[in-house]
Enzyme design. Sequence first.
Site, PDB file in Angstrom:
ATOM      1  N   HIS A 195      44.896  35.495  34.894  1.00 46.29           N
ATOM      2  CA  HIS A 195      44.868  35.519  36.356  1.00 46.29           C
ATOM      3  C   HIS A 195      43.433  35.451  36.885  1.00 46.29           C
ATOM      4  CE1 HIS A 195      47.296  37.169  39.983  1.00 46.29           C
ATOM      5  NE2 HIS A 195      46.183  36.609  40.435  1.00 46.29           N
ATOM      6  N   ASP A 234      42.620  39.236  37.776  1.00 43.69           N
ATOM      7  CA  ASP A 234      42.731  38.853  39.194  1.00 43.69           C
ATOM      8  C   ASP A 234      41.340  38.647  39.804  1.00 43.69           C
ATOM      9  OD1 ASP A 234      43.821  38.052  41.574  1.00 43.69           O
ATOM     10  OD2 ASP A 234      44.605  40.016  42.146  1.00 43.69           O
ATOM     11  N   HIS A 283      34.796  36.170  46.662  1.00 40.69           N
ATOM     12  CA  HIS A 283      34.671  35.842  48.085  1.00 40.69           C
ATOM     13  C   HIS A 283      33.191  35.827  48.446  1.00 40.69           C
ATOM     14  CE1 HIS A 283      38.940  35.984  48.906  1.00 40.69           C
ATOM     15  NE2 HIS A 283      39.032  37.155  48.292  1.00 40.69           N
ATOM     16  N   GLY A 334      40.370  41.242  47.507  1.00 36.76           N
ATOM     17  CA  GLY A 334      40.055  40.801  46.149  1.00 36.76           C
ATOM     18  C   GLY A 334      38.766  41.394  45.623  1.00 36.76           C
TER      19      GLY A 334
END
Length: 434
Positions: free
Chosen positions: A62, A309, A313, A328
């Site tokens: 992920h 994950d 950003h 995130g």
Amino acid sequence: MSDQILIRGARVMDPASGRDETTDVLVGRGVIAEIGRGLADDGAEVLDAAGLIVAPGLVDLHTHLREPGEEHKETIATGTRAAAVGGYTAVSSMANTDPVTDHAAIVAEIREKAAQAGLADVFPVGAVTKGLEGESLAEMGEMVAAGVRVFSDDGRAVPTARMLRNALTYARAFPIGVVIADHCEEPSLVERGQMHEGVNSYSLGLAGRPAEAEEIMVARDIAVARLTGGRIHICHLSAARAVALVGEAKADGVRITAEVTPHHLTFTDEDLLTYDSNFKMHPPLRSADDRAALAAGLADGTIDAIATDHAPHAVEEKESEFDLSPPGTIGLETALAAVLTHAVAPGHVTLMRALEAMTSAPARILGAEGHGGPIEAGRPANLVVFDPNEEWLVEAPFVSKARNCAFLGKRLTGRVRYTMLRGDLTVADGKATR
Ligand code: DOR
Ligand code: ZN
């Protein structure tokens, strides 16, 4: 440079074969040539690995690589460099790119760019629905023909049970194992939600994302997987009740696998009390009881894999006010150390089980041939060499373009020294080689 590398005196830990012994590993022509004590160097480049651990290169189920479309956050080159530095030799890149990874041409483009960078193998995830819009199925057949094995609308759940039924029925029809990976949060319960719903969201005055949102979607997914006989994978489990549901479904013979992130194993919603947006992610950090259930589920195999994950950003986006800050945390560079520090050191899971959840288990789910071990003569030399005892401070800048990391400013124990992709060092002395 010699074309052979001798890793001398390391503790070789290979979850795929159960091997755990201190020995030498000789690598040449991209494969493991020989394993044994006191191997002669014969002109090979020697890595003195006394006190270090050799394991299969890590595999991430992920990762958000952001290319195409959001290259200001991350690119395939910077994301796979971060992966290599974190000990990964394979990552599965999520489909929420722009344009969305919902047809074969984008899959080919991502693979080509990853091959050019040469830092880690990238297995693109295909979207379940066109444009992630939840209206109609994406070109799954075309993407399977292009080598895609995992489909996901990650960022959001597959919106309806009927859509999921169609996707799982279709997935099941392929002779090779195709899996639907779902982001389990019931949308109507998490709309505008900023963090886990509970006493801390009430006192902070932030809208909540209740654990029940995950519980509901996991229950739905299990029922639809049972109905269709298709393979479902639950992304980033965060809630105790959802872990219990996965356990029951496995006992019932439902074809289900699940992952947990290092940050959900480490933090709780208490960490949001300072409004630090590096702790804002979907699904959110939950209670200490949820965290304990995740660790227990990882230990007993209810949860198969650890996945990062990794969600980069831009600084200016992440630093906007809490409500507007995108969810995130990045995680590729810190995952192994976070797991060693917060799951293995406190005794929640054994080191071998943790490595299994980061190597052979995700490789099996992904169908990533040649990755995840076993460490045996003749197998591709995809390996990580790490120091289990080195303590370090997580600091920016990262190798990733981003710096939105939940572990920023924390001390972790365990550091990657070398990563090898098909016998080629992508990381040496802790630094990327290209
Ligand atoms: O926190 C998250 N960020 N969760 C997701 O599911 C998506 C991801 C992203 O793409 O930034
Ligand atoms: Zn997700």
